[in-house]
Design an enzyme around this catalytic site. Structure first.
Site, PDB file in Angstrom:
ATOM      1  N   ARG A   1      11.760   2.633   2.123  1.00  0.00           N
ATOM      2  CA  ARG A   1      11.258   1.825   3.234  1.00  0.00           C
ATOM      3  C   ARG A   1      12.414   0.929   3.653  1.00  0.00           C
ATOM      4  NH1 ARG A   1       6.436  -0.800   4.762  1.00  0.00           N
ATOM      5  NH2 ARG A   1       5.633   1.321   4.718  1.00  0.00           N
TER       6      ARG A   1
ATOM      7  N   ARG B   1       0.798  -1.223   0.000  1.00  0.00           N
ATOM      8  CA  ARG B   1       0.000   0.000   0.000  1.00  0.00           C
ATOM      9  C   ARG B   1       0.829   1.271   0.000  1.00  0.00           C
ATOM     10  NH1 ARG B   1      -4.413  -0.465   3.385  1.00  0.00           N
ATOM     11  NH2 ARG B   1      -4.275  -2.615   2.747  1.00  0.00           N
ATOM     12  N   THR B   2       1.864   1.319   0.784  1.00  0.00           N
ATOM     13  CA  THR B   2       2.658   2.541   0.825  1.00  0.00           C
ATOM     14  C   THR B   2       3.380   2.757  -0.510  1.00  0.00           C
ATOM     15  OG1 THR B   2       2.995   2.251   3.189  1.00  0.00           O
ATOM     16  CG2 THR B   2       4.475   3.757   2.076  1.00  0.00           C
TER      17      THR B   2
ATOM     18  N   LYS C   1      23.460  -8.999  -0.928  1.00  0.00           N
ATOM     19  CA  LYS C   1      24.253  -8.982  -2.165  1.00  0.00           C
ATOM     20  C   LYS C   1      25.575  -8.261  -1.944  1.00  0.00           C
ATOM     21  CE  LYS C   1      20.049  -8.194  -4.624  1.00  0.00           C
ATOM     22  NZ  LYS C   1      19.470  -6.961  -5.111  1.00  0.00           N
TER      23      LYS C   1
ATOM     24  N   HIS D   1       7.283   6.854  10.414  1.00  0.00           N
ATOM     25  CA  HIS D   1       6.611   6.652   9.140  1.00  0.00           C
ATOM     26  C   HIS D   1       5.830   7.945   8.898  1.00  0.00           C
ATOM     27  CE1 HIS D   1       4.679   5.013   5.767  1.00  0.00           C
ATOM     28  NE2 HIS D   1       4.146   3.922   6.261  1.00  0.00           N
TER      29      HIS D   1
END
Lengths: 425, 315
Positions: free
Chosen positions: B108, B58-59, B86, B136
Site C-alpha cells: 500500500r 482492513r486491507t 528515514k 486498488h
C-alpha cells in the site's frame, strides 16, 4: 593548420547556400567555401553523402555548475554538447547560487574559463535568487556579458515586477526568456491534465497554466517594446497566441524541445520518470500542433532544455521525481528522425531552427558558415541510425526519454573554434 | 487459461479472461474459510510481506488472513511515517525484502504508480494493495466477486459508483474491471470530484444521485475523505449527504433488489444512512468475507506464476 572538408552537402541558410561544396578551415576560422577547393591542406575530411552544417546553437541548457556538479559540470555539459553537434549554448541561471549578481556571474565565468569545451553564453536571472521580487542589476550584468535574462524554472508571478523587468530589459536591450507558467493553476501537477492524469491517478497540469502566462508575457512585451522569447512551448493554445502576436508585430520568438514533438502524454503511462518534465508532455493534438508550428515557422527554435538529474532523483516514485530530461546528445538526431524524416522540415529549416535563428535571437555571431566566421561546423551522416544507450552519454546524467530508441543522423565531426572532435559509435 | 503474471498491479492491464480466472479461483478458495480448519497448504513455505506506507487496517488484515489461510508466513511492515523520511528509497526497501528471500510483497503506498515502479526493480511478486489515486485491484475484484455471487453475472449489469471519483483508486479499478466484464458503469459525484475525461474510461457521468440509482442493479458507495488536503472544493458533509447520500427513501425509487456496496470504513450519515448500511440491500460485510477469498486467489496465482517464471529462467 588547414583542414579541408570535401564534397559534403553544405547548408548555410544565412548565405543561401545549399549544395555540394568544399569548406576550408584555417586555424579557428572558416577561410573559404567553394566548389572544388584545391586539396592542399594538413587534413582532408571526405564528406561525400554527409551534411556539413553550422554548429548547433542550443539556447536552453542547464549546466548545473555551480552548485550541482553531481548532475553536470561546465566540462561534462559542454562535452555532451559537442557530441550532439552543439557548439554554442546558453547556460540558464538556475544554479546555486543563481546568476543574479556580478559576483555570482564571475563564479560561472571562472568555471567556464576552466572547464568549457564549447562556446558558452550566459543567461542571468531576472530577479534575486529567482524569487520573482527584486530585479537584479541588469546594467552591470549586461556589461559583464550576459546575453539574456530569465528566471527559468520559475515564472515571475507578479505582473508589476514583470512589467518593471520588461522595462529594464528594454533599456538594456536584453532579451527576456520566459518560463511561462501560472503556478496557481499548475499547482502540484506532474502530468498533463486530462485522460492521462485521470488514468494514472496523478495531479494534472492544465494547458491553461501555460498559455495564460504566455498571454501575459506577450502583453508586457507589447506594452514595453522589449524582446520576449517564450521557452519550451508545449501546447496548441500557446502556439496560436504566439502566432497572433507575431502577426500583430510583437517582438516575440519562441522555442520548443524535441520531447514535445517526439512524444505525447501516452509515453507517461508506464510511470517512467524520464518522461516527466515541466511543462509536461501534452496531448497528441498538441504534439501535432507543435510539429506544424515548427514547419510553418511560428516556432523559431528547437532547444533541448537539457536538464540533467542523477538516478537518485529520477529512479523514485513518479510524483517525487525531478522534472526534466537531458537532450544535448540527442536533439539533432531526434529532430532529423522526427522532423526531416517525416518531411515536416527541410534540412534548411532544421539549420535555421537549431543554429541560425537562436544565434539571431541571442544576437551572437554564430549560426553561419560565412568565410571569416568562427569554425563552428558539424559533419553529419544523415542516414546512420544509432541506438540511444545509457553508457554512451558524455553528460554526467542519462535521464533521457530516448533511451533504447533508434535515431537517425549521427554527428561524425564537431569543429568548435577550429578544434576538431571525431566521434565514433 | 493460465495466469502468467508475477504481479497484480492493476485491473487496467488485465484481460477479461484473466479477470475471470481470478474470480473462478476465488470461488474455489471461498470454501476454505468455512472449514473447521481454515487452512490449505497452497503457499506453505512462502513468505508474504505486507509493506504498508499508509495506515490501513482492513486491507492489511484481509491480506494477512488470506496469506495465513494459504499457510504462508506473513510479515507486516507498517511505515506510516514512510521510510522516505528515514532516507531509504522504495527500490532499496524492495531489494532488502527480496534479500530476505520473501516471495510476495503486498504494498500500500500513497503515491500513484509506486507498485508499478517497485515491480520493475524486484523479481519477487508485487501485489498492489492500493497506490495513491491509481488502482486498488483487489478491492475492485472483491466488489465484482460479490456482485457476481449475488446476481449471477456481471455482463449487462448497471453499476453506479458514487462519491469522490477523482481521488479514488477503488473507483478506477472498479471501472476497468466492470467495463471489461461487460457491465455498464455510471459514476456520480459533485462536478469537482469527477476527474477530467473520465468518459474515456467507458463510463457515464451524472451529478444526479436519483438518476444514478434509477436503473442500477448495484451501487458502490465510496468513502468520502473530507480530511483530504483541501485542494479541491469539497462540499460540506451535511450538504453532501443531502445531495448524494444513500437513504432508504432514495432506494425506494430504485430497482427493488438493488445491491448496496461500500469498501469501508463507512461514514454513517454522510455517504449513506445507517438504515441503508445495516439494511437488506447492503452486502458490506459479505464484501469483507469475499475479500479473503479474492486475495487468496491473487496471492496463489502470482506465486505460482512467479515460480514458473523463475524455473524457466534457471532451465
Amino acid at each position: 593548420m588547414k583542414i579541408l572538408i570535401k564534397s559534403g552537402r553544405v547548408i548555410d541558410p544565412a548565405n543561401k547556400i545549399d549544395g555540394i561544396m568544399d569548406l576550408l578551415v584555417e586555424d579557428n576560422k572558416i577561410s573559404k567555401i567553394a566548389r572544388n577547393i584545391k586539396p592542399e591542406a594538413d587534413k582532408i575530411i571526405a564528406a561525400e553523402n554527409k551534411m556539413v552544417l553550422p554548429g548547433l546553437v542550443d539556447m536552453h541548457v542547464h549546466l548545473r555548475e555551480p552548485g550541482r556538479e553531481d548532475k553536470e559540470t561546465v566540462c561534462s555539459g559542454t562535452q555532451a554538447a559537442l557530441r550532439g553537434g552543439v557548439t554554442s549554448l546558453l547556460a540558464m541561471p538556475n544554479t546555486t547560487p543563481a546568476v543574479d549578481s556580478v559576483g555570482h556571474l564571475k563564479i560561472l565565468q571562472e568555471a567556464i574559463k576552466k572547464g568549457s569545451r564549447a562556446n558558452v553564453f550566459i543567461c542571468a536571472a531576472i530577479t534575486q535568487d529567482r524569487c520573482g521580487q527584486e530585479i537584479n542589476d541588469l546594467t552591470s550584468l549586461k556589461k559583464e556579458g550576459v546575453v539574456a535574462i530569465s528566471d527559468d524554472g520559475a515564472s515571475v508571478d507578479s505582473d508589476a515586477v514583470m512589467l518593471k523587468a520588461f522595462q529594464r530589459a528594454k533599456e538594456e536591450k536584453l532579451l527576456v526568456i520566459c518560463h511561462s507558467e501560472d503556478k496557481e493553476l499548475s499547482r502540484q501537477g506532474v502530468v498533463n491534465l486530462g485522460f492521462t492524469s485521470t488514468r494514472l491517478g496523478l495531479r494534472g497540469i492544465s494547458a491553461e497554466s501555460e498559455y495564460k502566462r504566455v498571454t501575459r508575457d506577450i502583453t508586457l512585451a507589447k506594452e514595453t517594446g522589449a524582446r520576449v522569447h517564450i521557452a519550451h512551448v508545449s501546447c496548441q493554445e500557446s502556439v496560436e497566441i504566439i502566432s497572433r502576436a507575431k502577426k500583430g508585430g510583437v517582438k516575440v520568438t519562441c522555442e520548443t524541445a524535441p520531447h514535445y514533438f517526439a512524444f505525447n502524454e501516452a509515453a507517461v503511462l508506464g510511470y517512467d520518470t524520464n518522461f516527466k518534465m515541466n511543462p509536461p508532455l501534452r496531448s497528441k493534438e498538441d504534439m501535432l500542433a507543435i510539429r506544424k508550428a515548427l514547419g510553418d515557422g511560428t516556432i523559431d527554435v528547437i532547444a533541448s532544455d537539457h536538464a540533467p538529474h542523477t538516478e537518485n532523483e529520477k529512479d523514485i516514485e513518479f510524483e517525487r521525481a525531478e522534472c526534466g530530461v537531458v537532450g544535448l546528445e540527442t536533439e539533432l538526431a531526434a529532430s532529423i528522425t522526427e522532423l526531416v524524416g517525416n518531411n515536416l522540415f527541410s534540412w534548411e529549416g532544421l539549420v535555421r531552427a537549431m543554429s541560425l535563428n537562436p544565434s539571431r535571437i541571442l544576437g551572437i555571431s554564430k549560426g553561419t558558415l560565412s568565410a571569416g566566421a568562427d569554425a563552428d561546423i558539424i559533419v553529419v551522416d544523415p542516414d546512420k541510425a544509432w541506438v540511444v544507450r545509457k553508457e554512451d552519454f558524455l553528460s554526467k546524467s542519462q535521464n533521457s526519454p530516448f533511451l533504447g530508441r533508434s535515431l537517425k543522423g549521427y554527428v561524425e565531426y564537431t569543429f568548435c573554434q577550429g578544434k576538431v572532435h571525431k566521434w565514433n559509435s | 487459461m493460465n495466469w502468467a503474471r508475477k504481479d497484480l498491479l492493476g485491473l487496467e492491464e488485465l484481460s477479461k479472461e484473466e479477470l475471470g480466472l481470478i474470480l473462478a479461483t476465488a470461488e474455489s478458495f471461498k470454501e476454505v474459510s468455512t472449514r473447521e480448519i481454515k487452512k490449505v497448504p497452497a503457499l506453505r513455505g512462502k513468505t508474504v510481506v505486507n509493506l504498508f506506507y499508509e495506515p490501513s487496517t482492513r486491507t492489511r488484515v484481509s491480506f494477512e488472513v488470506a496469506a495465513k489461510r494459504l499457510s504462508a508466513d506473513v510479515i507486516n511492515i507498517a511505515t506510516e511515517t514512510s521510510s522516505v523520511k528515514k532516507g531509504e528509497t522504495l527500490i532499496d526497501t524492495g531489494r532488502n525484502i527480496e534479500a530476505l528471500k520473501a516471495d510476495i510483497i503486498v504494498m500500500r503506498h500513497n503515491f500513484s504508480g509506486a507498485a508499478v515502479m517497485l515491480s520493475r526493480h524486484v523479481s519477487l511478486s508485487v501485489v498492489n494493495a492500493g497506490d495513491g489515486w491509481h488502482e486498488h485491484p483487489t478491492q475492485a475484484l472483491l466488489d465484482i466477486f460479490t456482485l457476481k455471487e449475488k446476481l449471477g453475472r456481471i455482463e449487462g449489469l448497471n453499476v453506479s459508483i458514487v462519491g469522490d471519483i477523482a481521488h479514488s483508486r477503488v473507483a478506477r479499478s472498479n471501472i476497468w474491471g466492470l467495463t471489461k466484464l461487460g457491465a455498464r458503469v455510471t459514476v456520480c459525484a459533485p462536478k469537482l470530484l469527477i476527474p477530467p475525461a473520465i468518459e474515456e474510461m467507458g463510463v457515464n457521468v451524472t451529478q444526479d444521485i436519483d438518476e444514478a440509482l434509477k436503473n442500477a442493479d448495484a451501487v458502490n458507495v465510496l468513502r468520502m475523505q473530507f480530511e483530504r488536503d483541501g485542494e479541491t472544493a469539497f462540499p460540506k458533509q451535511l450538504e453532501y449527504f443531502k445531495e448524494f447520500g444513500i437513504t432508504m427513501e432514495r432506494l425506494k425509487k430504485a430497482k427493488k433488489d438493488i445491491i448496496v456496496m461500500h469498501p469501508g470504513p463507512i461514514n454513517r450519515g454522510i455517504e449513506m444512512s445507517s438504515a441503508v448500511a445495516d439494511g437488506a440491500h447492503s452486502v458490506i460485510l459479505e464484501q469483507v468475507t469475499n475479500g479473503i477469498a479474492v486475495r487468496m486467489a491473487v496471492l496463489f496465482l502470482v506465486a505460482q506464476a512467479n515460480e514458473k517464471i523463475k524455473n524457466e529462467n534457471t532451465d
